[in-house]
Motif scaffolding. Structure first.
Motif, mmCIF file in Angstrom:
data_model
loop_
_atom_site.group_PDB
_atom_site.id
_atom_site.type_symbol
_atom_site.label_atom_id
_atom_site.label_comp_id
_atom_site.label_asym_id
_atom_site.label_seq_id
_atom_site.Cartn_x
_atom_site.Cartn_y
_atom_site.Cartn_z
ATOM 1 N N MET A 237 5.914 -9.531 -12.752
ATOM 2 C CA MET A 237 6.071 -8.994 -11.804
ATOM 3 C C MET A 237 5.704 -9.029 -10.689
ATOM 4 O O MET A 237 4.815 -9.624 -10.629
ATOM 5 N N LYS A 238 6.336 -8.480 -9.742
ATOM 6 C CA LYS A 238 5.558 -9.167 -8.241
ATOM 7 C C LYS A 238 4.342 -8.318 -7.359
ATOM 8 O O LYS A 238 5.036 -7.147 -7.659
ATOM 9 N N TYR A 239 3.929 -8.837 -6.581
ATOM 10 C CA TYR A 239 3.379 -8.279 -5.781
ATOM 11 C C TYR A 239 3.036 -7.616 -4.354
ATOM 12 O O TYR A 239 3.371 -8.760 -3.634
ATOM 13 N N VAL A 240 2.770 -6.499 -3.649
ATOM 14 C CA VAL A 240 2.581 -7.152 -1.819
ATOM 15 C C VAL A 240 1.261 -6.682 -1.464
ATOM 16 O O VAL A 240 1.156 -5.872 -2.658
ATOM 17 N N ILE A 241 0.779 -7.097 -0.623
ATOM 18 C CA ILE A 241 -0.722 -6.873 -0.187
ATOM 19 C C ILE A 241 -0.529 -5.903 0.965
ATOM 20 O O ILE A 241 0.019 -6.014 2.362
ATOM 21 N N GLY A 242 -1.431 -4.547 1.509
ATOM 22 C CA GLY A 242 -0.814 -4.465 2.535
ATOM 23 C C GLY A 242 -2.581 -3.887 3.283
ATOM 24 O O GLY A 242 -3.235 -3.837 2.550
ATOM 25 N N ILE A 243 -2.812 -4.426 4.469
ATOM 26 C CA ILE A 243 -4.197 -4.210 5.257
ATOM 27 C C ILE A 243 -4.113 -3.677 6.270
ATOM 28 O O ILE A 243 -3.289 -3.721 7.047
ATOM 29 N N ASP A 244 -4.965 -2.916 6.238
ATOM 30 C CA ASP A 244 -5.134 -2.080 7.284
ATOM 31 C C ASP A 244 -6.535 -2.299 7.967
ATOM 32 O O ASP A 244 -7.495 -1.397 7.345
ATOM 33 N N ALA B 51 1.860 -1.921 3.073
ATOM 34 C CA ALA B 51 2.442 -2.582 1.917
ATOM 35 C C ALA B 51 4.129 -2.192 1.509
ATOM 36 O O ALA B 51 4.934 -3.220 1.329
ATOM 37 N N MET B 52 4.386 -1.565 1.715
ATOM 38 C CA MET B 52 6.092 -1.151 1.892
ATOM 39 C C MET B 52 6.772 -1.667 2.477
ATOM 40 O O MET B 52 7.847 -2.155 2.807
ATOM 41 N N LEU B 53 6.011 -1.580 3.890
ATOM 42 C CA LEU B 53 6.876 -3.040 4.732
ATOM 43 C C LEU B 53 6.924 -4.156 4.543
ATOM 44 O O LEU B 53 7.992 -4.897 4.073
ATOM 45 N N ALA B 54 5.958 -4.666 4.176
ATOM 46 C CA ALA B 54 6.088 -5.772 2.704
ATOM 47 C C ALA B 54 6.651 -6.393 1.669
ATOM 48 O O ALA B 54 7.725 -6.789 1.730
ATOM 49 N N ALA B 55 7.238 -4.847 1.374
ATOM 50 C CA ALA B 55 8.234 -4.981 0.058
ATOM 51 C C ALA B 55 9.411 -4.600 0.222
ATOM 52 O O ALA B 55 10.537 -5.739 0.175
ATOM 53 N N TYR B 56 9.669 -3.838 1.854
ATOM 54 C CA TYR B 56 11.365 -4.145 2.018
ATOM 55 C C TYR B 56 11.797 -4.858 2.975
ATOM 56 O O TYR B 56 12.134 -5.942 2.999
ATOM 57 N N GLY B 57 10.463 -6.040 3.487
ATOM 58 C CA GLY B 57 10.925 -7.253 4.696
ATOM 59 C C GLY B 57 10.744 -7.738 3.195
ATOM 60 O O GLY B 57 11.634 -9.488 3.600
ATOM 61 N N SER B 58 10.364 -8.752 2.059
ATOM 62 C CA SER B 58 10.607 -9.016 0.518
ATOM 63 C C SER B 58 11.715 -9.067 0.048
ATOM 64 O O SER B 58 12.443 -9.518 -0.564
ATOM 65 N N GLY B 59 12.521 -7.958 0.161
ATOM 66 C CA GLY B 59 14.034 -7.363 -0.569
ATOM 67 C C GLY B 59 13.727 -7.012 -1.330
ATOM 68 O O GLY B 59 15.044 -6.804 -2.381
ATOM 69 N N ASN C 297 2.760 -2.490 -6.698
ATOM 70 C CA ASN C 297 3.395 -3.932 -7.612
ATOM 71 C C ASN C 297 4.719 -3.190 -6.924
ATOM 72 O O ASN C 297 4.134 -2.224 -6.382
ATOM 73 N N GLN C 298 5.279 -4.136 -7.881
ATOM 74 C CA GLN C 298 6.694 -2.767 -7.553
ATOM 75 C C GLN C 298 6.924 -1.984 -7.896
ATOM 76 O O GLN C 298 7.960 -1.234 -7.320
ATOM 77 N N LEU C 299 6.263 -1.250 -8.882
ATOM 78 C CA LEU C 299 6.303 0.047 -8.986
ATOM 79 C C LEU C 299 5.790 1.095 -8.167
ATOM 80 O O LEU C 299 5.610 2.151 -8.073
ATOM 81 N N GLY C 300 4.804 0.865 -7.669
ATOM 82 C CA GLY C 300 3.808 1.622 -5.987
ATOM 83 C C GLY C 300 3.018 1.251 -6.497
ATOM 84 O O GLY C 300 2.785 2.611 -6.030
ATOM 85 N N ILE C 301 2.611 1.283 -7.860
ATOM 86 C CA ILE C 301 0.984 1.161 -8.306
ATOM 87 C C ILE C 301 0.527 0.475 -7.578
ATOM 88 O O ILE C 301 0.335 -0.300 -7.584
#
Length: 499
Positions: free
Chosen positions: A1-8, A436-444, A20-24
């Motif tokens: 499973m792949k992951y991204v981090i969102g920092i607000d 996090a979504m920007l990181a997911a999109y940026g990561s392809g 994670n990749q499922l948006g959870i």
């Protein structure tokens, strides 16, 4: 499973989520930092507090993460808008950051109009000169702290400084740059014309990038402190409101967002920069490429409720003080609150106006005051919705995020005052999810942010307006709008008595 981090990076805390990749959302952490308010109207923070708490929060996430750190592919950011961070030639911070809710710059706003002209400023930046924006703060430092200003090599915004400290790379992206009053919003370039007119070197403006663009990797020192891999990709991110829009799926025409945090925002997607709201609401670049959004702001939305709690119920939780709200009738038994405790922005760009409770009598209990605060915040946001509708926008469904989405009674108040169906998302993470979504999109992971939204965002609960309440609130809204007009001069005269 792949992951991204969102920092607000918010005004009171930094919130970090692991997705994670499922948006959870797998894990989250929040770290607070202080506000520095030396005088009435002043609001500052130490940028080192942001960095320290962000690094600590990332370390907490990684300590609890039981996967391979290489599986965390990307990090991106959301951040409080407009804050001024000044750096010298060695990229060292020269003074505390002046924040978005600082209102000391009324004179500097007039200086901008005198130099550029109100009409030309709106043509270039799509926004009026307001105390909260970055450029008036820059001019205030130039005027009042010349020794510091002479050392300035770059100005950046809060999240950009944190990102710089994690990567060693200095950038600003368009959604935050649009809130500086130095960006040509249509052309997506720094305005040399404005810089020349106000005598500010355009070289102080950092390089511009897209929100989903990779701008660096985690520095080795930061990797050692946090547990992240040095191969973790870092993406530019967006302004908190742009990220809030992404995190709520406001990615096509007809989508509208109500976000209630410290401030309150009503935001609607725009496909082009062609509409003209004459500066009555803000017009900014979206975190989505070549898109825009219109936005109205209530300066003290959730902050009004926090103020009331801190002053009158400091030992109670928000859940406790909201318990009796449902038993109070529409209109709080004739009690009206205007949430101007730190001034107001939309539609009244007024740093001097202050809050009012109107209609108090001996029958009112604490629960009436609480409901009145909720109604007043919502009335203020409705003034922006009214402007949108007057421009021809159809607004019948609104995604609600932040504190206003968490309480069912408040959600119903929003539905009734806005006369629209309110939607709460199942995993409401607001700007952090957008980051996090920007990181997911940026990561392809996805071909577009819309594809990402379809995977990550699920509607949990909807609330429809109650017709008889809509009628009552429409009449009360008319009365609410009169309070500003009838207290403006009084507050101007009271200003000399404020410390």
């Amino acid at each position: 499973m792949k992951y991204v981090i969102g920092i607000d990076l918010g005004t009171s805390s930094v919130k970090i989520i692991l997705v994670n990749q499922l948006g959870i959302v797998i894990d989250e952490v929040s770290k607070t930092y202080p506000l520095i308010q030396e005088r009435s109207g002043y609001s500052e923070q130490n940028p080192e507090d942001w960095v320290h708490q962000t690094i600590d929060g990332l370390a907490d996430i990684l300590k609890r993460f039981d996967g391979d750190r290489e599986e965390i592919e990307g990090i991106s950011f959301s951040g409080q808008m407009h804050g001024l961070v000044l750096l010298d030639a060695q990229q060292k911070v020269l003074r505390n950051a002046i924040l978005w809710n600082d209102t000391r710059t009324t004179v500097e706003c007039q200086d901008i109009y005198d130099a550029v002209g109100e009409e030309r400023l709106l043509e270039i930046t799509k926004n009026p000169a307001l105390e909260g924006f970055t450029l008036p703060k820059l001019l205030w430092v130039k005027k009042h702290e010349p020794d510091i200003f002479r050392k300035v090599s770059n100005f950046i915004l809060p999240k950009d400084y944190v990102r710089y400290r994690l990567t060693g790379q200095l950038h600003m992206e368009y959604s935050d740059a649009a809130g500086t009053l130095l960006l040509n919003v249509s052309d997506k370039t720094w305005s040399r014309e404005i810089c020349d007119m106000i005598n500010v070197d355009i070289e102080l403006c950092p390089p511009l990038v897209e929100s989903h663009q990779q701008v660096g990797m985690i520095l080795e020192d930061i990797a050692n402190k946090t547990g992240l891999s040095p191969s973790t990709k870092v993406f530019a991110g967006g302004a908190d409101n742009a990220c809030g829009a992404i995190g709520a799926g406001i990615l096509e025409d007809g989508k509208t967002l109500c976000s209630i945090g410290t401030s309150g925002v009503v935001l609607s997607y725009e496909a082009s920069q062609e509409k003209d709201f004459e500066g009555r609401v803000h017009y900014f670049n979206h975190g989505m490429t070549d898109a825009y959004y219109t936005m109205g702001v209530t300066l003290a939305a959730g902050y009004s409720l926090t103020w009331f709690k801190d002053v009158f119920a400091s030992n109670e939780s928000f859940e406790e003080i909201l318990e009796g709200v449902g038993s109070v009738p529409v209109g709080s038994n004739g009690l009206v609150f205007t949430p101007y405790i730190v001034g107001e922005r939309t539609p009244h760009a007024d740093a001097t106006i202050r809050a009012s409770f109107v209609g108090m009598d001996s029958s009112h209990e604490r629960k009436h005051f609480i409901r009145s605060v909720l109604e007043g915040i919502t009335f203020s946001l409705n003034e922006s919705i009214e402007i949108f509708r007057q421009s021809g926008k159809r607004i019948d469904t609104i995604i609600s995020i932040g504190g206003g989405a968490k309480n069912d009674e408040w959600l119903q108040i929003q539905a009734d005052i806005f006369n629209a169906t309110m939607v709460r998302l199942s995993s409401e993470q607001g700007p952090g999810m957008g980051a996090a979504m920007l990181a997911a999109y940026g990561s392809g992971w996805f071909d577009s942010l819309r594809d990402c939204a379809e995977q990550f965002l699920i509607e949990e609960h909807t609330v429809t307006p109650i017709p008889e309440n809509v009628v009552k609130y429409k009449e009360l809204f008319t009365l609410y709008k009169e309070v500003y007009r009838k207290t403006k001069e009084l507050n101007n005269r009271l200003a000399m008595f404020r410390s």
